[in-house]
Design a protein around this motif. Structure first.
Motif, PDB file in Angstrom:
ATOM      1  N   PHE A  32     -10.448  53.350 -43.197  1.00 25.63           N
ATOM      2  CA  PHE A  32      -9.478  53.782 -44.198  1.00 25.63           C
ATOM      3  C   PHE A  32      -9.004  55.212 -43.930  1.00 25.63           C
ATOM      4  O   PHE A  32      -7.853  55.550 -44.240  1.00 25.63           O
ATOM      5  CB  PHE A  32     -10.060  53.655 -45.598  1.00 25.63           C
ATOM      6  N   ALA A  33      -9.880  56.051 -43.378  1.00 25.87           N
ATOM      7  CA  ALA A  33      -9.438  57.396 -43.005  1.00 25.87           C
ATOM      8  C   ALA A  33      -8.367  57.312 -41.915  1.00 25.87           C
ATOM      9  O   ALA A  33      -7.352  58.020 -41.959  1.00 25.87           O
ATOM     10  CB  ALA A  33     -10.632  58.223 -42.523  1.00 25.87           C
ATOM     11  N   ARG A  34      -8.603  56.437 -40.933  1.00 20.61           N
ATOM     12  CA  ARG A  34      -7.607  56.241 -39.869  1.00 20.61           C
ATOM     13  C   ARG A  34      -6.315  55.664 -40.439  1.00 20.61           C
ATOM     14  O   ARG A  34      -5.215  56.080 -40.061  1.00 20.61           O
ATOM     15  CB  ARG A  34      -8.181  55.319 -38.799  1.00 20.61           C
ATOM     16  N   GLU A  38      -2.414  57.121 -40.237  1.00 18.81           N
ATOM     17  CA  GLU A  38      -1.296  56.317 -39.742  1.00 18.81           C
ATOM     18  C   GLU A  38      -0.183  56.250 -40.795  1.00 18.81           C
ATOM     19  O   GLU A  38       1.006  56.355 -40.463  1.00 18.81           O
ATOM     20  CB  GLU A  38      -1.782  54.916 -39.394  1.00 18.81           C
ATOM     21  N   LEU A  39      -0.566  56.069 -42.057  1.00 17.26           N
ATOM     22  CA  LEU A  39       0.429  56.019 -43.124  1.00 17.26           C
ATOM     23  C   LEU A  39       1.162  57.350 -43.256  1.00 17.26           C
ATOM     24  O   LEU A  39       2.387  57.390 -43.453  1.00 17.26           O
ATOM     25  CB  LEU A  39      -0.242  55.654 -44.452  1.00 17.26           C
ATOM     26  N   ALA A  87     -14.512  55.933 -32.530  1.00 15.73           N
ATOM     27  CA  ALA A  87     -14.166  55.162 -33.726  1.00 15.73           C
ATOM     28  C   ALA A  87     -13.265  55.947 -34.655  1.00 15.73           C
ATOM     29  O   ALA A  87     -12.658  55.371 -35.556  1.00 15.73           O
ATOM     30  CB  ALA A  87     -15.436  54.759 -34.471  1.00 15.73           C
ATOM     31  N   LEU A  88     -13.160  57.248 -34.450  1.00 18.27           N
ATOM     32  CA  LEU A  88     -12.366  58.091 -35.328  1.00 18.27           C
ATOM     33  C   LEU A  88     -11.007  58.427 -34.743  1.00 18.27           C
ATOM     34  O   LEU A  88     -10.194  59.080 -35.396  1.00 18.27           O
ATOM     35  CB  LEU A  88     -13.118  59.399 -35.622  1.00 18.27           C
ATOM     36  N   GLY A  89     -10.747  58.013 -33.487  1.00 15.31           N
ATOM     37  CA  GLY A  89      -9.487  58.338 -32.829  1.00 15.31           C
ATOM     38  C   GLY A  89      -8.308  57.594 -33.447  1.00 15.31           C
ATOM     39  O   GLY A  89      -8.443  56.501 -33.960  1.00 15.31           O
TER      40      GLY A  89
END
Length: 244
Positions: A32-34, A38-39, A87-89
């Motif tokens: 959800f952080a990613r 993106e949003l 995983a955070l990229g």
């Protein structure tokens, strides 16, 4: 939760299963952080941004609840480790990638997760586990709603490119033909402790695909008036599977 009356073998398996569930919820925080980034990069409206942030906090709660149950069954403290940096990229997003990823990871995943938690809650006799599952079911239901709203927005803004990306995901899902068997069950029946059998889990996922996920995606494509034709030679493997 007081599992002291349970046999050690059941406690050990429940600790392992709940720790695995908690690790999935922990990883969803990063998802959800990613999604939020993106949003932001694509200029999403505030309601979608706020929803993604709230969903990430829900996943923090789910991870804490899952690890609390795992710790109670294990008789020792269990918690998350570090997530790999990869995983955070966040790659440079497009409306096509947002549409495909949102459908695959959230519209499908969160819808099934909500239905699974609700079904599992109905089968458990433990009040503590039932309360955790009811919380997760309600939260994942909101996450699914957010995912479908995000997908609708991506289709409106992304035009034919986003519609083609979604069409490809739908066709791949149709052709996949998921089995009713979601995996092998262990030697113990854990339904009373919040886990569906492999067969029941597979049947639930298949029903969700047939009755919710694919119809909703097709409806969004149609409402966007950018529906791309599905090749008639592409069979749906879902239709040939009987659901109990």
């Amino acid at each position: 939760l007081d599992p002291s009356s349970l046999p050690q073998a059941i406690r050990a398996q429940l600790a392992e299963r709940w720790a695995a569930e908690a690790s999935f919820e922990h990883a969803s925080i990063a998802s959800f952080a990613r999604a939020s980034l993106e949003l932001l990069a694509l200029g999403a409206p505030p309601a979608l941004l706020a929803g993604a942030q709230a969903a990430a906090l829900d996943e923090v709660t789910h991870a804490r609840l899952g690890y609390a149950l795992a710790s109670a069954y294990a008789g020792r403290a269990l918690g998350p480790g570090a997530l790999p940096a990869a995983a955070l990229g966040v790659a440079a997003p497009s409306f096509a990638s947002l549409a495909a990823g949102t459908f695959r990871d959230a519209c499908l995943g969160e819808t099934v997760a909500s239905l699974r938690a609700e079904a599992a809650a109905e089968g458990t006799t433990c009040p503590a586990v039932n309360a955790v599952l009811r919380t997760i079911a309600a939260d994942e239901g909101r996450h699914a709603e957010l995912a479908w709203k995000t997908l609708a927005w991506a289709l409106r803004e992304g035009g034919d490119e986003a519609a083609r990306a979604l069409r490809a995901e739908i066709d791949a899902l149709r052709a996949q033909g998921p089995s009713l068997d979601a995996g092998a069950d262990g030697p113990l029946d854990l339904a009373e402790h919040g886990f569906l059998s492999a067969r029941d889990d597979g049947a639930l996922r298949l029903r969700a695909l047939r009755e919710v996920v694919i119809p909703c995606a097709e409806a969004l494509l149609a409402s966007a008036q950018r529906l791309l034709p599905t090749p008639v030679s592409t069979p749906s493997a879902l239709a040939s599977i009987e659901v109990p």
